[in-house]
Design a protein around this motif. Structure first.
Motif, PDB file in Angstrom:
ATOM      1  N   ASP A  73      -7.704  -5.690  -7.991  1.00 17.88           N
ATOM      2  CA  ASP A  73      -7.392  -6.643  -6.922  1.00 17.88           C
ATOM      3  C   ASP A  73      -5.897  -6.664  -6.623  1.00 17.88           C
ATOM      4  OD1 ASP A  73     -10.065  -7.247  -6.782  1.00 17.88           O
ATOM      5  OD2 ASP A  73      -9.896  -9.137  -7.905  1.00 17.88           O
ATOM      6  N   ALA A  74      -5.076  -6.606  -7.669  1.00 13.89           N
ATOM      7  CA  ALA A  74      -3.625  -6.599  -7.473  1.00 13.89           C
ATOM      8  C   ALA A  74      -3.180  -5.328  -6.763  1.00 13.89           C
ATOM      9  CB  ALA A  74      -2.912  -6.743  -8.810  1.00 13.89           C
ATOM     10  N   ALA A  75      -3.803  -4.214  -7.077  1.00 13.56           N
ATOM     11  CA  ALA A  75      -3.446  -2.954  -6.431  1.00 13.56           C
ATOM     12  C   ALA A  75      -3.841  -2.972  -4.953  1.00 13.56           C
ATOM     13  CB  ALA A  75      -4.125  -1.787  -7.137  1.00 13.56           C
ATOM     14  N   LYS A  76      -4.952  -3.611  -4.630  1.00 13.96           N
ATOM     15  CA  LYS A  76      -5.367  -3.716  -3.232  1.00 13.96           C
ATOM     16  C   LYS A  76      -4.453  -4.647  -2.451  1.00 13.96           C
ATOM     17  CE  LYS A  76     -10.287  -2.946  -4.041  1.00 13.96           C
ATOM     18  NZ  LYS A  76     -11.611  -3.593  -4.048  1.00 13.96           N
ATOM     19  N   LYS A  98      -1.222  -5.541  -3.073  1.00 16.57           N
ATOM     20  CA  LYS A  98       0.177  -5.126  -2.980  1.00 16.57           C
ATOM     21  C   LYS A  98       0.256  -3.752  -2.316  1.00 16.57           C
ATOM     22  CE  LYS A  98       2.507  -5.067  -6.870  1.00 16.57           C
ATOM     23  NZ  LYS A  98       3.332  -4.721  -8.015  1.00 16.57           N
ATOM     24  N   PRO A  99       1.026  -3.638  -1.203  1.00 15.49           N
ATOM     25  CA  PRO A  99       1.172  -2.313  -0.596  1.00 15.49           C
ATOM     26  C   PRO A  99       2.002  -1.413  -1.509  1.00 15.49           C
ATOM     27  CG  PRO A  99       2.599  -3.886   0.496  1.00 15.49           C
ATOM     28  CD  PRO A  99       1.750  -4.665  -0.479  1.00 15.49           C
TER      29      PRO A  99
END
Length: 143
Positions: free
Chosen positions: A102-105, A107-108
């Protein structure tokens, strides 16, 4: 008495039993934990290790009569605690994986910093034309 003693294991595993007679009226009771039908997680090797008791039939009956206070009851309780810990660790790992995804999605991806090779290297003065006393048939001198 056997089934009542094994109820904690039955709540998590399918159990197989093996009874073998031995010399001098001994009996070996082996309880084999297996993956129950419909579960998705893979069982660890420690969870599926068979439990064997070798003694006379009367000694096994007496041990089983001790219930949770007997050796088999304590072993089952230890295995249940192990299974609880493994389930908690699996859940924590799954939660961490989901949180990271979720964090990777959210944060660009950061843009790569632009660096020029010339700015990092030491600048060397290169003459634009040969020296005035240079002769075309001779190499230029460094001195």
């Amino acid at each position: 008495m056997l089934i009542a003693t094994l109820l904690p294991l039955l709540s998590r595993y399918s159990l197989g039993f093996d009874l073998v007679t031995g010399p001098d009226d001994t009996v070996t009771l082996t309880v084999i934990p297996r993956k129950p039908e419909g579960t998705t997680h893979k069982l660890e090797a420690g969870e599926t290790r068979p439990i064997s008791i070798t003694a006379t039939a009367q000694e096994i009956d007496a041990e089983l009569a001790r219930g949770a206070n007997g050796a088999l009851g304590q072993l089952i309780a230890s295995r249940r605690n192990l299974a609880d810990q493994l389930a908690e660790q699996r859940q924590a790992a799954e939660d961490a994986r989901k949180a990271a995804a979720d964090a990777a999605k959210a944060k660009p991806a950061p843009a790569a910093p632009k660096t020029t090779p010339a700015s990092n290297a030491a600048k060397v003065a290169v003459p634009a034309s040969p020296p005035a006393d240079a002769k075309p048939e001779e190499p230029a001198s460094l001195w």
